[in-house]
Design an enzyme around this catalytic site. Structure first.
Site, PDB file in Angstrom:
ATOM      1  N   ARG A  90      -2.607  11.756  -8.041  1.00 25.06           N
ATOM      2  CA  ARG A  90      -1.337  11.044  -7.876  1.00 25.06           C
ATOM      3  C   ARG A  90      -0.777  10.680  -9.244  1.00 25.06           C
ATOM      4  NH1 ARG A  90       0.223   6.014  -3.855  1.00 25.06           N
ATOM      5  NH2 ARG A  90       1.783   5.063  -5.197  1.00 25.06           N
ATOM      6  N   ARG A 142      -9.033  -0.979  -3.213  1.00 25.22           N
ATOM      7  CA  ARG A 142      -7.650  -1.107  -2.731  1.00 25.22           C
ATOM      8  C   ARG A 142      -7.379  -0.081  -1.629  1.00 25.22           C
ATOM      9  NH1 ARG A 142      -2.805  -3.196  -5.398  1.00 25.22           N
ATOM     10  NH2 ARG A 142      -0.920  -2.073  -4.813  1.00 25.22           N
ATOM     11  N   SER A 195       2.670   5.918  -0.740  1.00 24.58           N
ATOM     12  CA  SER A 195       4.098   5.813  -0.988  1.00 24.58           C
ATOM     13  C   SER A 195       4.652   7.005  -1.751  1.00 24.58           C
ATOM     14  CB  SER A 195       4.410   4.512  -1.730  1.00 24.58           C
ATOM     15  OG  SER A 195       3.488   4.289  -2.762  1.00 24.58           O
ATOM     16  N   LYS A 213       7.912  -0.339  -7.869  1.00 30.83           N
ATOM     17  CA  LYS A 213       8.339   0.565  -6.794  1.00 30.83           C
ATOM     18  C   LYS A 213       9.617   1.330  -7.149  1.00 30.83           C
ATOM     19  CE  LYS A 213       5.140   0.101  -3.801  1.00 30.83           C
ATOM     20  NZ  LYS A 213       4.398   1.226  -3.206  1.00 30.83           N
ATOM     21  N   ARG A 237       1.476   1.165 -13.929  1.00 27.25           N
ATOM     22  CA  ARG A 237       2.530   2.156 -13.743  1.00 27.25           C
ATOM     23  C   ARG A 237       3.894   1.593 -14.119  1.00 27.25           C
ATOM     24  NH1 ARG A 237       2.385   2.664  -7.150  1.00 27.25           N
ATOM     25  NH2 ARG A 237       2.837   0.496  -6.648  1.00 27.25           N
TER      26      ARG A 237
END
Length: 438
Positions: free
Chosen positions: A285, A170, A81, A360, A213
């Protein structure tokens, strides 16, 4: 014309009439693949997407969200993403984290840069600690990059190295953690045969230790801090292989493996982070490294009691937040993504609204805007974050906050205050639903 020789002015759309609100809906995780019983999107009831596809077949377009199409090294690299939203927001392809790191490792420049030289100052008297996801999934980290970092650091004077590994399950198959740990243990044994004191010091599953996060759950970071810095965890083992096998046998999967520390024969932790040590987080990331970076770097940190704050030299593999300049030191410079769509829109008087839930939210703001926090123009933009549920896993509640996000987007459209409405919802693997906001 701007100072860089280009114009911010956008031409009017040839077909879209002015005064119409445009909705940009990012279904993160949605895709098309072979229609079989293993394809969750194929077997799910998806009347809204089906009607959109059948109603405008000539306008239905598929875009690649992996590999070189989004700046990753090869076609074998799965998308994620972060790179997807970077590409969507910028409208162009930029070399991304993994590829930048690959180039820096291949050329050796990573070991000549300011970040590595900063950490290298600890080699004479201290320990080099490497913290990150032990996986070859290529989304947050890669095993081969870690191996090259170990090799390069040992060749450049690191005499004592400790790994703090986070198991995946994952981006790769659950259970693969055992193989990854066995592989890296062989590498460490080879280093020990050359006189380098190299060991795994601690570990835990990525969704339970260290890799939270967007400040969703600081307890995840605290569990990592306790194991990595304080050398304290509810589980103690003589080896990481034993730790992973035992905890998995007790019912934990790779993602949620509880924190553990490795101890010597006297029961003492073999590698807590102390004064004079160097620390590198080797994930490329950004989103799941910002919180640990804050805990390692911020003097006025107050999210949890760190108990002991060692004086260390810390660097990220990349800079994880360009706006916060976090961390201050990093081994590889991140891509410089400029002239994103959001910046163009505010220069053209287009009012935008962006919304998603906590886990998100950064995707439709930070990543969309080229890894940049904050507004380009707060008078032209509005960002709304819907708090994610803490402690509820996606497979238990697959719809997450999709309904609330859709309602906020609906209200933004009906308010007539905005020209473009961006919102994103994570389409989890187990999804069995759709949301129609109209």
């Amino acid at each position: 014309m701007g100072s860089s020789g280009f114009s911010w002015k956008l031409a009017d759309h040839p077909k879209l009439p002015k005064g119409k609100t445009v909705a940009v809906v990012v279904l993160d995780g949605w895709g098309e693949a072979k229609p079989d019983q293993y394809n969750c999107i194929h077997i799910a009831e998806t009347p809204v997407m089906d009607s959109l596809k059948k109603g405008a077949t000539e306008k239905w377009r598929l875009v690649r969200a992996h590999g070189t199409a989004v700046g990753l090294p090869t076609e074998d690299d799965m998308g994620n993403s972060e790179v997807g939203h970077n590409a969507l927001g910028a409208g162009r392809i930029f070399a991304q984290g993994a590829k930048l790191v690959d180039l820096a490792l291949a050329s050796g420049k990573i070991f000549d840069g300011e970040g590595f030289n900063y950490v290298k100052e600890c080699f004479a008297l201290g320990t080099l600690h490497l913290i990150g996801l032990l996986s070859d999934g290529g989304v947050h980290s890669r095993l081969d990059q870690l191996q090259l970092l170990l090799k390069g650091a040992s060749e450049r004077g690191a005499k004592r190295i400790r790994l703090h590994v986070l198991t995946d399950g994952r981006d790769v198959l659950d259970g693969s953690s055992v193989g990854f740990v066995e592989t890296i243990e062989k590498d460490l044994a080879e280093l020990r045969s050359k006189g380098i004191d190299a060991q795994i010091a601690s570990g835990g599953g990525r969704m339970y230790v260290t890799m939270d996060r967007y400040e969703n759950d600081w307890n995840v970071i605290k569990r990592g801090w306790d194991a990595q810095v304080l050398g304290e965890a509810p589980h103690k083992f003589k080896s990481a292989v034993e730790a992973v096998k035992t905890l998995r046998a007790a019912g934990a999967n790779d993602q949620y493996l509880p924190p553990f520390v490795i101890v010597d024969d006297s029961g003492k932790a073999v590698g807590p982070i102390v004064d004079g040590d160097g620390v590198v987080t080797f994930n490329f990331r950004a989103d799941r490294m910002v919180m640990i970076a804050k805990s390692l770097e911020y003097a006025d940190f107050d999210k949890f009691d760190r108990v002991r704050v060692p004086k260390i030299r810390y660097a990220g593999l990349l800079q994880y937040d360009g706006e916060l300049k976090l961390p201050t030191h990093y081994l590889v410079s991140p891509p410089e993504i400029d002239r994103t769509s959001g910046e163009y829109l505010v220069h053209n008087g287009v009012r935008t609204f962006a919304c998603s839930e906590t886990v998100k939210f950064g995707h439709v703001t930070f990543f969309w805007n080229g890894n940049r926090s904050g507004y380009f123009n707060p008078e032209m933009e509005e960002y709304v974050e819907i708090p994610s549920d803490v402690g509820i896993t996606f497979n238990v509640q697959p719809k997450m906050k999709a309904v609330e996000i859709a309602e906020k987007a609906r209200d933004a459209i009906l308010s007539r205050k905005f020209d473009q409405v961006n919102y994103g919802a994570f389409m989890w693997l187990y999804r069995k639903f759709e949301t129609n906001i109209f």
